[in-house]
Design a protein around this motif. Sequence first.
Motif, PDB file in Angstrom:
ATOM      1  N   LYS A   1      -3.246  -4.708   0.033  1.00  0.00           N
ATOM      2  CA  LYS A   1      -3.895  -5.576   1.018  1.00  0.00           C
ATOM      3  C   LYS A   1      -4.703  -6.717   0.397  1.00  0.00           C
ATOM      4  O   LYS A   1      -4.161  -7.717  -0.027  1.00  0.00           O
TER       5      LYS A   1
ATOM      6  N   VAL B   1      -6.438   1.332  -0.153  1.00  0.00           N
ATOM      7  CA  VAL B   1      -5.614   0.206   0.294  1.00  0.00           C
ATOM      8  C   VAL B   1      -6.369  -0.668   1.298  1.00  0.00           C
ATOM      9  O   VAL B   1      -6.385  -1.894   1.174  1.00  0.00           O
TER      10      VAL B   1
ATOM     11  N   GLU C   1      -7.198   3.240   9.735  1.00  0.00           N
ATOM     12  CA  GLU C   1      -6.359   3.309  10.939  1.00  0.00           C
ATOM     13  C   GLU C   1      -6.794   4.470  11.830  1.00  0.00           C
ATOM     14  O   GLU C   1      -6.334   4.574  12.958  1.00  0.00           O
TER      15      GLU C   1
ATOM     16  N   ASN D   1       0.799   4.264  -2.801  1.00  0.00           N
ATOM     17  CA  ASN D   1       0.639   5.696  -2.533  1.00  0.00           C
ATOM     18  C   ASN D   1       1.831   6.496  -3.040  1.00  0.00           C
ATOM     19  O   ASN D   1       1.672   7.600  -3.556  1.00  0.00           O
TER      20      ASN D   1
ATOM     21  N   PHE E   1      -4.296   7.555   7.261  1.00  0.00           N
ATOM     22  CA  PHE E   1      -3.078   6.747   7.284  1.00  0.00           C
ATOM     23  C   PHE E   1      -2.746   6.384   5.848  1.00  0.00           C
ATOM     24  O   PHE E   1      -3.596   5.865   5.120  1.00  0.00           O
TER      25      PHE E   1
ATOM     26  N   GLY F   1       0.808  -1.209   0.000  1.00  0.00           N
ATOM     27  CA  GLY F   1       0.000   0.000   0.000  1.00  0.00           C
ATOM     28  C   GLY F   1       0.843   1.260   0.000  1.00  0.00           C
ATOM     29  O   GLY F   1       0.531   2.236  -0.689  1.00  0.00           O
ATOM     30  N   ALA F   2       1.927   1.239   0.785  1.00  0.00           N
ATOM     31  CA  ALA F   2       2.793   2.426   0.833  1.00  0.00           C
ATOM     32  C   ALA F   2       3.370   2.712  -0.543  1.00  0.00           C
ATOM     33  O   ALA F   2       3.423   3.865  -0.979  1.00  0.00           O
TER      34      ALA F   2
ATOM     35  N   GLU G   1      -9.055   8.712   1.960  1.00  0.00           N
ATOM     36  CA  GLU G   1      -9.578   7.348   2.131  1.00  0.00           C
ATOM     37  C   GLU G   1     -11.098   7.462   2.179  1.00  0.00           C
ATOM     38  O   GLU G   1     -11.623   8.390   2.823  1.00  0.00           O
TER      39      GLU G   1
HETATM   40  N1  PLP Z   1      -3.024   3.167   3.140  1.00  0.00           N
HETATM   41  C1  PLP Z   1      -3.921   2.699   4.006  1.00  0.00           C
HETATM   42  C2  PLP Z   1      -5.286   3.297   4.027  1.00  0.00           C
HETATM   43  C3  PLP Z   1      -3.608   1.663   4.891  1.00  0.00           C
HETATM   44  O1  PLP Z   1      -4.520   1.227   5.755  1.00  0.00           O
HETATM   45  C4  PLP Z   1      -2.304   1.115   4.840  1.00  0.00           C
HETATM   46  C5  PLP Z   1      -1.909   0.057   5.780  1.00  0.00           C
HETATM   47  O2  PLP Z   1      -2.515  -0.181   6.795  1.00  0.00           O
HETATM   48  C6  PLP Z   1      -1.389   1.635   3.926  1.00  0.00           C
HETATM   49  C7  PLP Z   1      -1.780   2.649   3.070  1.00  0.00           C
HETATM   50  C8  PLP Z   1       0.001   1.076   3.835  1.00  0.00           C
HETATM   51  O3  PLP Z   1      -0.041  -0.203   3.297  1.00  0.00           O
HETATM   52  P1  PLP Z   1       1.217  -1.184   3.457  1.00  0.00           P
HETATM   53  O4  PLP Z   1       1.338  -1.523   4.903  1.00  0.00           O
HETATM   54  O5  PLP Z   1       0.866  -2.360   2.588  1.00  0.00           O
HETATM   55  O6  PLP Z   1       2.410  -0.446   2.960  1.00  0.00           O
END
Ligand code: PLP
Length: 415
Positions: free
Chosen positions: A266, A231, A201, A118, A144, A114-115, A196
Amino acid sequence: MSNGDLAAGETARRIVGLHEAYVLGTYRRMGPVLVEGRGTEVWDTGGRRYLDFGGGIAVNALGHAHPAVVAAIREQAGRLMHISNLYYSEPQGLLAKRLVGLVGAGKVFFCNSGAEANEAQFKLARRFGSATGRFEILTCLNSFHGRTLAGIAATGQERFREGFGPVTPGFRHVPFNDLGAIERAIGPETVGVLVEGIQGEGGIHLASSDFLLGLRRLCDDRGLLLLWDGVQCGMFRSGRFQSYQRLLEGVAGGDAFLPDAIAMAKGLGAGFPIGAMWVAERHAGLLGPGSHGCTFGGSPLACAVALAVLDTVEKERLMDNARRQGERATAALRELASRHPAVVAEVRGLGCIIGIELRVEAAPRIEALMAAGLLTVPSGKHVIRLLAPLDVSDGEMDEAIGILGAVLGRAAKEG
Ligand code: PLP
């Protein structure tokens, strides 16, 4: 205590010892050492069964060891696992086509998390603004967006940045669901807004339809990119592929809503790591050859698994099950909240992403739920988050609600 219990205790202690000695302590881990899972159930070293409503933090869309996922991994791993993005592969092409079909005309970039998805959105936005000197992305308080340096800068929670300065420039935070605040925050350097649909989170807060429709209009009027972080709340968890589709259902103008880019991860691989960024067709030319990349992104193996996940969700209509289970759970939990108003403040959520906001700290209750056989995860300090797999059964949902009723009822008695 039987010999079996003693041996299981010894095994668990040995494994925890390995972690304590050799694994960097970035996580606050909870009790059990898990060894096996099937569907919504997992077992620890002592053979103790738990219902898994943590779902690997919104990852395990099909629970554990789903036969379709296992078969896809076996089949593709035995054929072609990884080739890099120097070459073409059918699973990547097919998955991109599938995601475009689920969202709208556009193109897809693949990564692993997810990171990273983004980060791809941030680079897209910076490219978009580079000719006009714009680079700033507005994000929401309590959001988050990941743990990379830009991810923590984008995240609307100060605690994730503590001790990691200097903060990556180009991000500013505004209150969630407050269109006026976003409008006021737009400056000459602003290039986009990242949101989001359901803050995962940040306590399971849902974007309002007025906010989303207003945001789309505002971004169009001011020449900004509307970036979407799907994500956690994406991949059918809300009952539709992306949460904006669910949040805007039946709302006038809702069908036309489309972000300019979407981050996914995810549940896309249901446990196999894969991330993706979808980009609307009109912006798809911004990132050309050499502008971005990811060694592992979109491997034949990851894409074959994601295709099997999508096939299963669609064939078994699991978005409908997620929606129905969500309705059953929120109704039952709201009834529970009305019986214990001193403990439960509110129940929020859609489909298989539900938050129970407590008036007391969530952590001790999450421990108590675990002791009673139900795994859940916190969302902030006061919210218990339920992230059941999309194929959770009526019986499993009822059992989880029963455990929640007993644990929260006890908390209410204890005052
Ligand atoms: N964006 C959202 C909304 C998330 O909930 C998360 C992880 O919890 C992330 C990004 C980051 O994802 P990752 O842990 O796979 O890098």
